[in-house]
Design a protein around this motif. Structure first.
Motif, PDB file in Angstrom:
ATOM      1  N   LEU A 105      30.752  47.244  48.036  1.00 14.05           N
ATOM      2  CA  LEU A 105      31.818  46.412  48.575  1.00 14.05           C
ATOM      3  C   LEU A 105      31.265  45.158  49.228  1.00 14.05           C
ATOM      4  O   LEU A 105      31.892  44.096  49.182  1.00 14.05           O
ATOM      5  CB  LEU A 105      32.638  47.221  49.580  1.00 14.05           C
ATOM      6  CG  LEU A 105      33.870  46.533  50.160  1.00 14.05           C
ATOM      7  CD1 LEU A 105      34.820  46.104  49.038  1.00 14.05           C
ATOM      8  CD2 LEU A 105      34.591  47.444  51.145  1.00 14.05           C
ATOM      9  N   GLU A 106      30.092  45.269  49.810  1.00 15.17           N
ATOM     10  CA  GLU A 106      29.481  44.100  50.427  1.00 15.17           C
ATOM     11  C   GLU A 106      29.194  43.021  49.396  1.00 15.17           C
ATOM     12  O   GLU A 106      29.400  41.824  49.641  1.00 15.17           O
ATOM     13  CB  GLU A 106      28.201  44.519  51.155  1.00 15.17           C
ATOM     14  CG  GLU A 106      27.569  43.422  51.981  1.00 15.17           C
ATOM     15  CD  GLU A 106      26.347  43.890  52.742  1.00 15.17           C
ATOM     16  OE1 GLU A 106      26.107  43.375  53.852  1.00 15.17           O
ATOM     17  OE2 GLU A 106      25.626  44.770  52.222  1.00 15.17           O
ATOM     18  N   GLU A 107      28.704  43.428  48.213  1.00 10.86           N
ATOM     19  CA  GLU A 107      28.456  42.456  47.135  1.00 10.86           C
ATOM     20  C   GLU A 107      29.756  41.831  46.661  1.00 10.86           C
ATOM     21  O   GLU A 107      29.819  40.617  46.381  1.00 10.86           O
ATOM     22  CB  GLU A 107      27.749  43.157  45.979  1.00 10.86           C
ATOM     23  CG  GLU A 107      26.333  43.616  46.326  1.00 10.86           C
ATOM     24  CD  GLU A 107      25.683  44.363  45.177  1.00 10.86           C
ATOM     25  OE1 GLU A 107      26.364  44.525  44.142  1.00 10.86           O
ATOM     26  OE2 GLU A 107      24.513  44.767  45.312  1.00 10.86           O
ATOM     27  N   GLU A 108      30.820  42.643  46.599  1.00  9.75           N
ATOM     28  CA  GLU A 108      32.111  42.100  46.176  1.00  9.75           C
ATOM     29  C   GLU A 108      32.640  41.090  47.183  1.00  9.75           C
ATOM     30  O   GLU A 108      33.224  40.075  46.801  1.00  9.75           O
ATOM     31  CB  GLU A 108      33.116  43.240  46.001  1.00  9.75           C
ATOM     32  CG  GLU A 108      32.792  44.170  44.833  1.00  9.75           C
ATOM     33  CD  GLU A 108      33.822  45.272  44.674  1.00  9.75           C
ATOM     34  OE1 GLU A 108      34.829  45.233  45.425  1.00  9.75           O
ATOM     35  OE2 GLU A 108      33.629  46.153  43.820  1.00  9.75           O
ATOM     36  N   VAL A 109      32.433  41.345  48.471  1.00  7.21           N
ATOM     37  CA  VAL A 109      32.887  40.405  49.486  1.00  7.21           C
ATOM     38  C   VAL A 109      32.128  39.095  49.379  1.00  7.21           C
ATOM     39  O   VAL A 109      32.708  38.013  49.561  1.00  7.21           O
ATOM     40  CB  VAL A 109      32.727  41.030  50.889  1.00  7.21           C
ATOM     41  CG1 VAL A 109      32.956  39.982  51.970  1.00  7.21           C
ATOM     42  CG2 VAL A 109      33.695  42.178  51.077  1.00  7.21           C
ATOM     43  N   VAL A 110      30.839  39.162  49.054  1.00  7.37           N
ATOM     44  CA  VAL A 110      30.051  37.935  48.886  1.00  7.37           C
ATOM     45  C   VAL A 110      30.620  37.104  47.737  1.00  7.37           C
ATOM     46  O   VAL A 110      30.768  35.876  47.839  1.00  7.37           O
ATOM     47  CB  VAL A 110      28.569  38.282  48.656  1.00  7.37           C
ATOM     48  CG1 VAL A 110      27.789  37.020  48.290  1.00  7.37           C
ATOM     49  CG2 VAL A 110      27.965  38.924  49.895  1.00  7.37           C
ATOM     50  N   ARG A 111      30.933  37.779  46.629  1.00  8.03           N
ATOM     51  CA  ARG A 111      31.504  37.046  45.482  1.00  8.03           C
ATOM     52  C   ARG A 111      32.889  36.489  45.829  1.00  8.03           C
ATOM     53  O   ARG A 111      33.230  35.360  45.447  1.00  8.03           O
ATOM     54  CB  ARG A 111      31.596  37.975  44.269  1.00  8.03           C
ATOM     55  CG  ARG A 111      30.236  38.364  43.688  1.00  8.03           C
ATOM     56  CD  ARG A 111      30.377  38.984  42.310  1.00  8.03           C
ATOM     57  NE  ARG A 111      31.087  40.271  42.388  1.00  8.03           N
ATOM     58  CZ  ARG A 111      30.476  41.439  42.538  1.00  8.03           C
ATOM     59  NH1 ARG A 111      29.151  41.489  42.657  1.00  8.03           N
ATOM     60  NH2 ARG A 111      31.180  42.550  42.580  1.00  8.03           N
ATOM     61  N   THR A 112      33.672  37.284  46.543  1.00  5.05           N
ATOM     62  CA  THR A 112      35.012  36.825  46.923  1.00  5.05           C
ATOM     63  C   THR A 112      34.929  35.613  47.844  1.00  5.05           C
ATOM     64  O   THR A 112      35.755  34.697  47.767  1.00  5.05           O
ATOM     65  CB  THR A 112      35.774  37.963  47.620  1.00  5.05           C
ATOM     66  OG1 THR A 112      35.835  39.098  46.757  1.00  5.05           O
ATOM     67  CG2 THR A 112      37.192  37.542  47.981  1.00  5.05           C
ATOM     68  N   GLU A 113      33.933  35.597  48.715  1.00 10.28           N
ATOM     69  CA  GLU A 113      33.769  34.468  49.618  1.00 10.28           C
ATOM     70  C   GLU A 113      33.466  33.181  48.851  1.00 10.28           C
ATOM     71  O   GLU A 113      33.990  32.105  49.176  1.00 10.28           O
ATOM     72  CB  GLU A 113      32.662  34.762  50.619  1.00 10.28           C
ATOM     73  CG  GLU A 113      32.472  33.674  51.659  1.00 10.28           C
ATOM     74  CD  GLU A 113      31.366  34.006  52.661  1.00 10.28           C
ATOM     75  OE1 GLU A 113      31.230  33.279  53.647  1.00 10.28           O
ATOM     76  OE2 GLU A 113      30.642  35.002  52.435  1.00 10.28           O
ATOM     77  N   LYS A 114      32.623  33.315  47.815  1.00  8.01           N
ATOM     78  CA  LYS A 114      32.314  32.124  46.995  1.00  8.01           C
ATOM     79  C   LYS A 114      33.571  31.617  46.301  1.00  8.01           C
ATOM     80  O   LYS A 114      33.833  30.407  46.253  1.00  8.01           O
ATOM     81  CB  LYS A 114      31.237  32.474  45.968  1.00  8.01           C
ATOM     82  CG  LYS A 114      29.869  32.758  46.578  1.00  8.01           C
ATOM     83  CD  LYS A 114      28.859  33.097  45.494  1.00  8.01           C
ATOM     84  CE  LYS A 114      27.475  33.364  46.098  1.00  8.01           C
ATOM     85  NZ  LYS A 114      26.485  33.730  45.051  1.00  8.01           N
ATOM     86  N   LEU A 115      34.378  32.555  45.737  1.00  6.52           N
ATOM     87  CA  LEU A 115      35.616  32.145  45.077  1.00  6.52           C
ATOM     88  C   LEU A 115      36.598  31.532  46.065  1.00  6.52           C
ATOM     89  O   LEU A 115      37.335  30.597  45.739  1.00  6.52           O
ATOM     90  CB  LEU A 115      36.257  33.355  44.382  1.00  6.52           C
ATOM     91  CG  LEU A 115      35.458  33.955  43.212  1.00  6.52           C
ATOM     92  CD1 LEU A 115      36.133  35.220  42.698  1.00  6.52           C
ATOM     93  CD2 LEU A 115      35.319  32.932  42.074  1.00  6.52           C
ATOM     94  N   PHE A 116      36.592  32.075  47.301  1.00  4.10           N
ATOM     95  CA  PHE A 116      37.489  31.529  48.322  1.00  4.10           C
ATOM     96  C   PHE A 116      37.083  30.105  48.687  1.00  4.10           C
ATOM     97  O   PHE A 116      37.945  29.235  48.888  1.00  4.10           O
ATOM     98  CB  PHE A 116      37.454  32.431  49.557  1.00  4.10           C
ATOM     99  CG  PHE A 116      38.213  31.884  50.727  1.00  4.10           C
ATOM    100  CD1 PHE A 116      39.603  31.848  50.726  1.00  4.10           C
ATOM    101  CD2 PHE A 116      37.531  31.376  51.835  1.00  4.10           C
ATOM    102  CE1 PHE A 116      40.288  31.339  51.818  1.00  4.10           C
ATOM    103  CE2 PHE A 116      38.217  30.871  52.919  1.00  4.10           C
ATOM    104  CZ  PHE A 116      39.600  30.845  52.915  1.00  4.10           C
ATOM    105  N   ASN A 117      35.774  29.871  48.793  1.00  4.29           N
ATOM    106  CA  ASN A 117      35.307  28.516  49.092  1.00  4.29           C
ATOM    107  C   ASN A 117      35.643  27.544  47.969  1.00  4.29           C
ATOM    108  O   ASN A 117      35.807  26.340  48.214  1.00  4.29           O
ATOM    109  CB  ASN A 117      33.796  28.529  49.349  1.00  4.29           C
ATOM    110  CG  ASN A 117      33.440  29.293  50.617  1.00  4.29           C
ATOM    111  OD1 ASN A 117      34.241  29.369  51.541  1.00  4.29           O
ATOM    112  ND2 ASN A 117      32.227  29.859  50.655  1.00  4.29           N
TER     113      ASN A 117
END
Length: 352
Positions: A105-117
């Motif tokens: 889940l931590e890796e998914e949050v990192v990817r989601t953060e990039k998409l959010f930016n």
């Protein structure tokens, strides 16, 4: 001729210098003390028993099967000593499973953060992902804590009084596996009757003595239960003023001594030995009057000294006097003196 004139001039100059202040220079400086009232007292003895500070019941903070017990009854343990362990296999598996989920889940949050930016994901979806990671992290920490709880450590120094289970047995969380005697501090318990309890405001000293020990141990009052038991006795608890003798152990019988002040009579007044002087066969002290002059007064002494090595005056004082405490052999009746509050630099040790 010139030599005679010179001598006359020198003598005249010395007389001129000393003349006006002659009286002040001869006035003696004294330090004062006040008599200390000594009340008579009596000692009451009662049987007592040495107790450990308290007994601690130790158990695991989680349920499981006992894998190892590392101590035996009667063992002395230090704070932090490992006492027992549970089978932690299931707890380890639970931590590993949640750790895998957390890392994923931590890796998914990192990817989601990039998409959010990049504004490819809404703020709501990003916040949900972050909250999910935080919640999973809390669950992971809870399981790690449970894994740590499979080991039981001694919370303080003491003796293992009792072991209640054996390896391979199942225990619930909080079940008492050991009874530990906390000997970091010890106290003495005694029961006193009603007539002694009524005098509690006049208790001035406590001590205890064990059989085979010559020296008594000074004690401090810890508590005095204000409610009597079925035998009309009141529980008195005392703590040791100093480090107790190593020979004293929990459960040992001792004799408790309570010194009670007797307000009905006065044993006398204590004064420093150096405040006394002899006038023939009589003991005397110098009393300072309101006019700063000293007056000799005869006193009657007890043949013994008090606990602090002071003389005990049984007649001749009222307790309100101001007494010269040093240099008494140099004074004369009616002499005017000057009172100093503390020793001067030239009066080392406060002799004058």
């Amino acid at each position: 001729m010139n030599r005679s004139i010179t001598l006359v001039i020198v003598v005249g100059a010395l007389c001129a210098c000393n003349g006006p202040s002659h009286e002040n220079s001869n006035m003696r400086s004294v330090m004062l003390t006040e008599p200390v009232r000594l009340e008579s007292s009596h000692v009451i003895n009662y049987p007592g028993i040495v107790r450990e500070a308290h007994t601690i019941s130790l158990g695991f903070k989680t349920a499981g099967q006992i894998e190892r017990i590392l101590v035996h009854e009667g063992d002395y343990v230090r704070k932090g000593t490992l006492l027992a362990e549970l089978d932690d296999a299931d707890y380890r598996l639970g931590v590993e499973a949640l750790q895998i989920q957390y890392d994923q889940l931590e890796e998914e949050v990192v990817r989601t953060e990039k998409l959010f930016n990049q504004k490819s994901v809404s703020a709501n979806d990003y916040e949900k992902a972050v909250a999910g990671l935080k919640q999973l992290g809390i669950q992971l920490q809870v399981n790690k804590n449970k894994l740590d709880y499979t080991k039981l450590y001694a919370p303080t120094d003491g003796y293992v009084q009792r072991v209640n289970f054996s390896p391979a047995e199942m225990v619930d969380a909080g079940t008492a596996l050991f009874s530990l005697l906390d000997l970091s501090t010890m106290e003495v318990e005694a029961d006193i009757p009603q007539e002694t309890y009524r005098q509690r405001d006049r208790f001035v000293r406590y001590a205890c003595t064990a059989a085979g020990m010559e020296a008594e141990s000074p004690m401090h009052l810890s508590s005095l239960t204000p409610k009597a038991d079925g035998n009309q006795l009141y529980r008195l608890r005392l703590t040791f003023a100093d480090q107790p003798d190593k020979q004293l152990t929990a459960g040992m019988n001792v004799e408790v001594s309570i010194t009670v002040a007797d307000t009905a009579s006065v044993a006398g007044y204590a004064v420093p030995l150096r405040a006394l002087f002899r006038d023939g066969e009589n003991a005397c002290v110098w009393i300072l009057g309101n006019d700063s002059t000293v007056t000799k007064r005869e006193v009657v002494l007890n043949q013994k000294l008090d606990d602090e090595g002071r003389a005990i005056v049984i007649e001749g004082l009222t307790g309100q006097e101001r007494i010269v405490r040093a240099g008494v052999n140099l004074l004369r009746e009616g002499e005017r003196v000057r009172v100093i509050e503390s020793p001067s630099k030239t009066n080392v040790g406060g002799v004058l």
